[in-house]
Design an enzyme around this catalytic site. Structure first.
Site, mmCIF file in Angstrom:
data_model
loop_
_atom_site.group_PDB
_atom_site.id
_atom_site.type_symbol
_atom_site.label_atom_id
_atom_site.label_comp_id
_atom_site.label_asym_id
_atom_site.label_seq_id
_atom_site.Cartn_x
_atom_site.Cartn_y
_atom_site.Cartn_z
ATOM 1 N N GLU A 218 -4.056 4.788 -2.007
ATOM 2 C CA GLU A 218 -5.473 5.693 -2.458
ATOM 3 C C GLU A 218 -5.218 6.402 -3.526
ATOM 4 O O GLU A 218 -6.307 6.394 -4.470
ATOM 5 C CB GLU A 218 -5.868 6.670 -1.260
ATOM 6 C CG GLU A 218 -6.181 6.127 -0.410
ATOM 7 C CD GLU A 218 -7.666 6.313 -1.046
ATOM 8 O OE1 GLU A 218 -8.823 5.786 -1.587
ATOM 9 O OE2 GLU A 218 -7.761 4.388 -0.114
ATOM 10 N N GLY A 219 -4.217 7.340 -4.919
ATOM 11 C CA GLY A 219 -4.502 7.856 -5.654
ATOM 12 C C GLY A 219 -4.332 6.287 -6.674
ATOM 13 O O GLY A 219 -5.937 7.004 -7.247
ATOM 14 N N HIS A 220 -3.793 5.665 -6.783
ATOM 15 C CA HIS A 220 -4.882 4.245 -7.387
ATOM 16 C C HIS A 220 -6.026 4.008 -7.241
ATOM 17 O O HIS A 220 -7.025 3.781 -8.097
ATOM 18 C CB HIS A 220 -3.306 3.024 -7.278
ATOM 19 C CG HIS A 220 -1.984 3.178 -7.650
ATOM 20 N ND1 HIS A 220 -1.659 3.344 -6.376
ATOM 21 C CD2 HIS A 220 -1.564 3.853 -8.298
ATOM 22 C CE1 HIS A 220 0.215 3.583 -6.842
ATOM 23 N NE2 HIS A 220 -0.165 3.753 -8.827
ATOM 24 N N ASP B 145 0.427 12.958 -12.984
ATOM 25 C CA ASP B 145 1.575 13.103 -13.140
ATOM 26 C C ASP B 145 1.662 13.217 -15.042
ATOM 27 O O ASP B 145 0.926 12.774 -15.616
ATOM 28 C CB ASP B 145 1.946 11.480 -14.314
ATOM 29 C CG ASP B 145 2.446 10.742 -13.005
ATOM 30 O OD1 ASP B 145 3.513 10.569 -12.755
ATOM 31 O OD2 ASP B 145 1.313 9.905 -12.018
ATOM 32 N N GLN C 232 2.658 13.228 -17.934
ATOM 33 C CA GLN C 232 2.079 11.650 -18.524
ATOM 34 C C GLN C 232 0.518 11.830 -19.332
ATOM 35 O O GLN C 232 0.650 11.288 -20.774
ATOM 36 C CB GLN C 232 2.433 10.605 -17.760
ATOM 37 C CG GLN C 232 1.278 9.176 -18.096
ATOM 38 C CD GLN C 232 2.122 8.537 -17.414
ATOM 39 O OE1 GLN C 232 2.744 7.424 -16.540
ATOM 40 N NE2 GLN C 232 0.676 7.861 -16.310
ATOM 41 N N SER D 160 2.223 8.752 -3.654
ATOM 42 C CA SER D 160 3.330 8.422 -5.114
ATOM 43 C C SER D 160 4.487 6.131 -3.888
ATOM 44 O O SER D 160 3.901 6.817 -2.680
ATOM 45 C CB SER D 160 4.370 9.344 -4.769
ATOM 46 O OG SER D 160 5.613 8.480 -5.595
ATOM 47 N N ARG E 101 7.096 5.234 -4.305
ATOM 48 C CA ARG E 101 8.091 6.140 -3.799
ATOM 49 C C ARG E 101 8.286 6.602 -2.992
ATOM 50 O O ARG E 101 9.252 6.842 -2.527
ATOM 51 C CB ARG E 101 8.610 6.778 -5.524
ATOM 52 C CG ARG E 101 8.254 6.613 -6.835
ATOM 53 C CD ARG E 101 9.457 7.030 -7.111
ATOM 54 N NE ARG E 101 10.296 5.802 -8.856
ATOM 55 C CZ ARG E 101 9.242 6.377 -9.481
ATOM 56 N NH1 ARG E 101 8.462 6.504 -9.748
ATOM 57 N NH2 ARG E 101 9.844 5.461 -10.765
HETATM 58 P P1 AMP Z 1 1.922 4.521 -11.376
HETATM 59 O O1 AMP Z 1 2.352 3.310 -10.426
HETATM 60 O O2 AMP Z 1 2.964 5.647 -10.525
HETATM 61 O O3 AMP Z 1 2.611 4.374 -12.425
HETATM 62 O O4 AMP Z 1 0.248 5.047 -11.467
HETATM 63 C C1 AMP Z 1 -0.302 4.642 -11.798
HETATM 64 C C2 AMP Z 1 -1.311 5.353 -11.526
HETATM 65 O O5 AMP Z 1 -1.914 6.123 -10.638
HETATM 66 C C3 AMP Z 1 -0.933 7.189 -13.182
HETATM 67 O O6 AMP Z 1 -2.326 7.388 -13.875
HETATM 68 C C4 AMP Z 1 -1.023 7.869 -12.077
HETATM 69 O O7 AMP Z 1 -1.059 9.352 -12.261
HETATM 70 C C5 AMP Z 1 -1.890 7.383 -11.054
HETATM 71 N N1 AMP Z 1 -1.459 8.115 -9.911
HETATM 72 C C6 AMP Z 1 -0.180 8.051 -8.582
HETATM 73 N N2 AMP Z 1 -0.094 8.799 -7.622
HETATM 74 C C7 AMP Z 1 -1.498 9.587 -7.628
HETATM 75 C C8 AMP Z 1 -1.980 10.507 -7.377
HETATM 76 N N3 AMP Z 1 -1.421 10.992 -6.032
HETATM 77 N N4 AMP Z 1 -2.994 10.475 -6.631
HETATM 78 C C9 AMP Z 1 -3.580 10.010 -8.441
HETATM 79 N N5 AMP Z 1 -3.629 9.559 -8.897
HETATM 80 C C10 AMP Z 1 -1.990 9.077 -8.923
#
Ligand code: AMP
Length: 292
Positions: free
Chosen positions: A35-37, A151, A154, A186, A188
């Site tokens: 859901e974050g993505h 992040d 980042q 996440s 992870r």
């Molecule tokens: P990643 O696939 O972990 O590199 O994350 C890709 C993008 O999704 C990055 O901009 C992260 O900050 C964002 N992201 C990851 N987890 C979350 C979250 N829980 N809430 C909001 N954005 C997220």
């Protein structure tokens, strides 16, 4: 929704979109979507007439002992989720497509703010991030790019790069999406064993504890950090990488919370390294997306 694998295909799509007068929103990810993505994708969908997401597990941002080879991947599932969030195109290149010469000779480095917090324990990580994001920006040439507050460092590093190199893209920040029990989403999290999943709640609990103490009047970073450490150290599988209270822009540690700060932490739960953060202080304690 289109699934594109090559730079050439993406450039053709971008040209087509531009000819039709579209504005392009870009969501860079490493996949295994949650859901974050998807909240980044939905925000991009609202603000742009064309939305492209990259799914690329970037080897350059992983240290030699980190989880590059085991990083979770599921392209089929990701495609379905991205489509449901309104993504028009997924760009899923092979490593050779992004780095024809690997490791390549050219990298992009932001100094200063990349050596603290996660940069201190993950040397070279942010060089990997800024290099791949520059390459992707050059391929996609988006109007807006979407990053998560999850992040936090980042986002600050990317904003610095975009300002310093005068890259014509607006960086938009989207709030942290959490599971119903508070754990920051996440990719992870999938590594966590059942008992660890429960222990992992200590990160968000510690942030909430910090906020409660702050609202009761505790402004000293040492006291706030001490309380968060004590809370996290109660969990048998937890080992703290760092907990810091920093100026929200320079990311330098502060002694007392006067202006807006970021409370940031990285904690290993078993073998899984998790990060979390919150903004504290400043007006209203609730940051507007663009201010992050
Ligand atoms: P990643 O696939 O972990 O590199 O994350 C890709 C993008 O999704 C990055 O901009 C992260 O900050 C964002 N992201 C990851 N987890 C979350 C979250 N829980 N809430 C909001 N954005 C997220």
């Amino acid at each position: 929704m289109l699934l594109l694998k090559t730079v050439k295909e993406v450039r053709a799509w971008v040209k087509d979109m531009r000819t039709q007068g579209n504005e392009i929103g870009f969501v860079p990810t490493m996949g295994f979507l949650h859901e974050g993505h998807l909240s980044l994708a939905r925000t991009a969908r609202k603000e742009n007439s064309a939305v492209i997401m990259s799914i690329f597990v970037n080897p350059l941002q992983f240290g030699p002992k980190e989880d590059y080879s085991t990083y979770p991947r599921d392209l089929k599932r990701d495609c379905a989720l991205a489509e449901s969030a309104g993504v028009d195109v997924i760009f899923n290149p092979e490593v050779e497509e992004i780095y024809p010469e690997y490791p390549q000779l050219t990298t992009v480095d932001v100094k200063g703010i990349t050596t603290v917090l996660c940069g201190a324990s993950r040397p070279g990580h942010f060089t990997g991030v800024t290099t791949v994001v520059s390459i992707l920006f050059n391929i996609v040439q988006p109007d807006r790019a979407y990053f998560g507050q999850k992040d936090y460092q980042q986002v600050q590093v990317i904003k610095t790069m975009v300002t310093d190199l005068n890259i014509p893209v607006v960086i938009r920040t989207v709030p942290i999406m959490r599971e119903p029990d508070g754990l920051a989403m996440s990719s992870r999290n999938t590594f966590l064993l059942t008992t660890e999943r429960n222990e992992a709640l200590c990160l968000n609990e510690a942030l909430k504890l910090c906020r409660a103490m702050f609202l009761k009047g505790e402004k000293r970073s040492t006291e706030l950090i001490k309380a968060m450490k004590e809370h996290i150290e109660r969990e048998p599988s937890a080992s703290i990488d760092y907990i810091e209270i920093c100026d929200s822009r320079s990311l330098q540690g502060v002694l007392t919370v006067k202006e807006r700060v970021v409370v940031a932490m990285a904690v290993r739960i078993g073998k899984t390294r998790l990060i979390d953060n919150m903004i504290l202080g400043g007006e209203g304690n609730v940051p507007d997306n663009d201010e992050i």
